[in-house]
Design a protein around this motif. Sequence first.
Motif, PDB file in Angstrom:
ATOM      1  N   ILE A   1      37.205  10.780 146.529  1.00  0.00           N
ATOM      2  CA  ILE A   1      36.371   9.587 146.418  1.00  0.00           C
ATOM      3  C   ILE A   1      37.170   8.575 145.603  1.00  0.00           C
ATOM      4  CG2 ILE A   1      34.151   8.706 145.595  1.00  0.00           C
ATOM      5  CD1 ILE A   1      33.133  11.664 145.822  1.00  0.00           C
ATOM      6  N   ALA A   2      37.792   7.623 146.277  1.00  0.00           N
ATOM      7  CA  ALA A   2      38.832   6.845 145.597  1.00  0.00           C
ATOM      8  C   ALA A   2      38.883   5.401 146.087  1.00  0.00           C
ATOM      9  CB  ALA A   2      40.193   7.506 145.811  1.00  0.00           C
ATOM     10  N   GLY A   3      39.312   4.532 145.194  1.00  0.00           N
ATOM     11  CA  GLY A   3      39.722   3.188 145.571  1.00  0.00           C
ATOM     12  C   GLY A   3      38.621   2.214 145.912  1.00  0.00           C
ATOM     13  N   ALA A   4      37.395   2.445 145.417  1.00  0.00           N
ATOM     14  CA  ALA A   4      36.306   1.513 145.712  1.00  0.00           C
ATOM     15  C   ALA A   4      36.346   0.340 144.740  1.00  0.00           C
ATOM     16  CB  ALA A   4      34.959   2.217 145.619  1.00  0.00           C
ATOM     17  N   PRO A   5      36.314  -0.888 145.238  1.00  0.00           N
ATOM     18  CA  PRO A   5      36.273  -2.036 144.327  1.00  0.00           C
ATOM     19  C   PRO A   5      35.014  -2.072 143.464  1.00  0.00           C
ATOM     20  CG  PRO A   5      36.927  -2.716 146.531  1.00  0.00           C
ATOM     21  CD  PRO A   5      36.465  -1.300 146.635  1.00  0.00           C
ATOM     22  N   SER A   6      33.921  -1.470 143.930  1.00  0.00           N
ATOM     23  CA  SER A   6      32.700  -1.410 143.137  1.00  0.00           C
ATOM     24  C   SER A   6      32.594  -0.030 142.493  1.00  0.00           C
ATOM     25  CB  SER A   6      31.476  -1.709 143.998  1.00  0.00           C
ATOM     26  OG  SER A   6      30.301  -1.633 143.219  1.00  0.00           O
ATOM     27  N   SER A   7      31.928   0.933 143.126  1.00  0.00           N
ATOM     28  CA  SER A   7      31.752   2.249 142.522  1.00  0.00           C
ATOM     29  C   SER A   7      32.114   3.356 143.506  1.00  0.00           C
ATOM     30  CB  SER A   7      30.315   2.436 142.032  1.00  0.00           C
ATOM     31  OG  SER A   7      29.399   2.281 143.083  1.00  0.00           O
ATOM     32  N   GLY A   8      32.648   4.441 142.940  1.00  0.00           N
ATOM     33  CA  GLY A   8      32.949   5.593 143.768  1.00  0.00           C
ATOM     34  C   GLY A   8      31.699   6.161 144.414  1.00  0.00           C
ATOM     35  N   ALA A   9      30.627   6.282 143.609  1.00  0.00           N
ATOM     36  CA  ALA A   9      29.356   6.777 144.142  1.00  0.00           C
ATOM     37  C   ALA A   9      28.216   6.098 143.403  1.00  0.00           C
ATOM     38  CB  ALA A   9      29.254   8.284 143.993  1.00  0.00           C
ATOM     39  N   ILE A  10      27.203   5.693 144.144  1.00  0.00           N
ATOM     40  CA  ILE A  10      25.954   5.206 143.574  1.00  0.00           C
ATOM     41  C   ILE A  10      24.858   6.147 144.066  1.00  0.00           C
ATOM     42  CG2 ILE A  10      25.660   3.500 145.451  1.00  0.00           C
ATOM     43  CD1 ILE A  10      24.208   1.747 143.371  1.00  0.00           C
ATOM     44  N   ILE A  11      24.077   6.688 143.122  1.00  0.00           N
ATOM     45  CA  ILE A  11      23.138   7.754 143.454  1.00  0.00           C
ATOM     46  C   ILE A  11      21.795   7.444 142.815  1.00  0.00           C
ATOM     47  CG2 ILE A  11      22.726  10.244 143.371  1.00  0.00           C
ATOM     48  CD1 ILE A  11      25.823  10.400 142.681  1.00  0.00           C
ATOM     49  N   ALA A  12      20.739   7.576 143.607  1.00  0.00           N
ATOM     50  CA  ALA A  12      19.392   7.316 143.111  1.00  0.00           C
ATOM     51  C   ALA A  12      18.479   8.498 143.414  1.00  0.00           C
ATOM     52  CB  ALA A  12      18.827   6.044 143.750  1.00  0.00           C
ATOM     53  N   ASP A  13      17.746   8.928 142.420  1.00  0.00           N
ATOM     54  CA  ASP A  13      16.626   9.866 142.579  1.00  0.00           C
ATOM     55  C   ASP A  13      16.990  11.096 143.400  1.00  0.00           C
ATOM     56  OD1 ASP A  13      14.895   8.305 141.060  1.00  0.00           O
ATOM     57  OD2 ASP A  13      14.357   7.054 142.776  1.00  0.00           O
ATOM     58  N   SER A  14      18.047  11.788 142.961  1.00  0.00           N
ATOM     59  CA  SER A  14      18.523  12.970 143.699  1.00  0.00           C
ATOM     60  C   SER A  14      18.779  14.131 142.734  1.00  0.00           C
ATOM     61  CB  SER A  14      19.789  12.619 144.476  1.00  0.00           C
ATOM     62  OG  SER A  14      19.550  11.593 145.413  1.00  0.00           O
ATOM     63  N   PRO A  15      17.729  14.655 142.068  1.00  0.00           N
ATOM     64  CA  PRO A  15      17.948  15.712 141.077  1.00  0.00           C
ATOM     65  C   PRO A  15      18.370  17.043 141.686  1.00  0.00           C
ATOM     66  CG  PRO A  15      15.606  15.371 141.424  1.00  0.00           C
ATOM     67  CD  PRO A  15      16.306  14.270 142.174  1.00  0.00           C
ATOM     68  N   ASN A  16      18.099  17.259 142.965  1.00  0.00           N
ATOM     69  CA  ASN A  16      18.444  18.521 143.614  1.00  0.00           C
ATOM     70  C   ASN A  16      19.705  18.390 144.465  1.00  0.00           C
ATOM     71  OD1 ASN A  16      16.142  19.995 142.590  1.00  0.00           O
ATOM     72  ND2 ASN A  16      14.905  18.787 144.002  1.00  0.00           N
ATOM     73  N   LEU A  17      20.662  17.640 143.922  1.00  0.00           N
ATOM     74  CA  LEU A  17      21.952  17.422 144.548  1.00  0.00           C
ATOM     75  C   LEU A  17      23.020  17.934 143.596  1.00  0.00           C
ATOM     76  CD1 LEU A  17      23.344  16.005 147.015  1.00  0.00           C
ATOM     77  CD2 LEU A  17      23.395  13.928 145.617  1.00  0.00           C
ATOM     78  N   VAL A  18      24.036  18.634 144.129  1.00  0.00           N
ATOM     79  CA  VAL A  18      25.088  19.222 143.300  1.00  0.00           C
ATOM     80  C   VAL A  18      26.441  18.690 143.740  1.00  0.00           C
ATOM     81  CG1 VAL A  18      26.191  21.355 142.516  1.00  0.00           C
ATOM     82  CG2 VAL A  18      23.734  21.324 142.977  1.00  0.00           C
ATOM     83  N   PHE A  19      27.192  18.150 142.793  1.00  0.00           N
ATOM     84  CA  PHE A  19      28.569  17.703 143.005  1.00  0.00           C
ATOM     85  C   PHE A  19      29.518  18.685 142.339  1.00  0.00           C
ATOM     86  CE2 PHE A  19      26.448  13.734 143.738  1.00  0.00           C
ATOM     87  CZ  PHE A  19      27.324  12.890 144.396  1.00  0.00           C
ATOM     88  N   PHE A  20      30.535  19.149 143.055  1.00  0.00           N
ATOM     89  CA  PHE A  20      31.622  19.886 142.410  1.00  0.00           C
ATOM     90  C   PHE A  20      32.861  19.843 143.305  1.00  0.00           C
ATOM     91  CE2 PHE A  20      29.376  22.993 144.950  1.00  0.00           C
ATOM     92  CZ  PHE A  20      30.346  23.859 145.453  1.00  0.00           C
ATOM     93  N   HIS A  21      34.028  20.006 142.659  1.00  0.00           N
ATOM     94  CA  HIS A  21      35.325  19.986 143.350  1.00  0.00           C
ATOM     95  C   HIS A  21      35.585  18.659 144.062  1.00  0.00           C
ATOM     96  CE1 HIS A  21      35.648  24.691 143.581  1.00  0.00           C
ATOM     97  NE2 HIS A  21      35.586  24.233 142.339  1.00  0.00           N
ATOM     98  N   ASN A  22      35.119  17.560 143.493  1.00  0.00           N
ATOM     99  CA  ASN A  22      35.411  16.237 144.032  1.00  0.00           C
ATOM    100  C   ASN A  22      36.391  15.510 143.119  1.00  0.00           C
ATOM    101  OD1 ASN A  22      33.227  16.063 146.256  1.00  0.00           O
ATOM    102  ND2 ASN A  22      32.064  16.644 144.427  1.00  0.00           N
ATOM    103  N   ASN A  23      37.251  14.709 143.708  1.00  0.00           N
ATOM    104  CA  ASN A  23      38.111  13.810 142.943  1.00  0.00           C
ATOM    105  C   ASN A  23      37.456  12.440 142.853  1.00  0.00           C
ATOM    106  OD1 ASN A  23      40.450  15.594 142.685  1.00  0.00           O
ATOM    107  ND2 ASN A  23      40.750  15.270 144.883  1.00  0.00           N
ATOM    108  N   PHE A  24      37.242  11.960 141.644  1.00  0.00           N
ATOM    109  CA  PHE A  24      36.809  10.588 141.411  1.00  0.00           C
ATOM    110  C   PHE A  24      37.986   9.847 140.794  1.00  0.00           C
ATOM    111  CE2 PHE A  24      32.771  12.796 141.596  1.00  0.00           C
ATOM    112  CZ  PHE A  24      31.895  11.878 142.162  1.00  0.00           C
ATOM    113  N   ARG A  25      38.581   8.923 141.542  1.00  0.00           N
ATOM    114  CA  ARG A  25      39.804   8.298 141.027  1.00  0.00           C
ATOM    115  C   ARG A  25      39.973   6.882 141.590  1.00  0.00           C
ATOM    116  NH1 ARG A  25      44.030   8.528 144.638  1.00  0.00           N
ATOM    117  NH2 ARG A  25      43.548   9.614 146.591  1.00  0.00           N
ATOM    118  N   SER A  26      40.533   6.048 140.771  1.00  0.00           N
ATOM    119  CA  SER A  26      40.931   4.681 141.161  1.00  0.00           C
ATOM    120  C   SER A  26      39.771   3.851 141.688  1.00  0.00           C
ATOM    121  CB  SER A  26      42.062   4.732 142.206  1.00  0.00           C
ATOM    122  OG  SER A  26      43.185   5.429 141.698  1.00  0.00           O
TER     123      SER A  26
END
Length: 244
Positions: free
Chosen positions: A154-179
Amino acid sequence: YDKVTLTQSIIDCPLFTNGNTYCLHITGNNVVFDGGNNIVDGGDNAIGIYVNGRTDVTIQNTVVEHFLYGIWTQSSTGTIITNNIVRDNQDTGIYDSGSTGTQIIGNDVQTNGYDGIALGFTTNAQIINNIIMNNFWENLNLNTITGEIEGNDIAGAPSSGAIIADSPNLVFFHNNFRSNTENLLIFGFIPSFDNGAEGNYWDTFDTPAEGCFDTNTNGICDSLYSPASGVIDHFPFTAQNGWV
């Protein structure tokens, strides 16, 4: 499953309208659409590939470019979107709404005009092993989602890599957040950013100067990381793809 294989590219695709305006509309259940690595190209409007209210549809091996939305699925069950290149669409590369069990796996989603991948009110979603880069607004836009986000770059976004709303039952792992200008924006209920043993790589927390020490050299920072208010990754990695 019925399999339909595209044998040549479609350039400046003619458009059809049935509720939405689209180039290709998959109307059956238990269908595999295989693009044969050909291009489906539009005129910067409408939807490239459209699925609504279907069960067990697979879209694979297709280059989808120059539409308003590249791939649009909604109110469907068991959709698989895999091994596609979705690029240079005016709004969003891959969009899903109100579906169950959508799997978005191994796609290259870049340089779309707004979001790379956007999901709303989707349950048991899996977004796995995708390149989601250089999309003009957010790379990921997730609203009221349950499921798993794993192995994405998940890389190189001029705004945000991720925008997340109201998702408590969501799991992120092994992702690259960069640039990304900002790696993460959160609104409302907060997802988990590790699986209980391993988390993600953050380019804003990978050196001792940023607080990431690794005294036992296991590739995971000794301390947790908070990339946004209220968010905790308990097991942030010290290096990109550190879980490989």
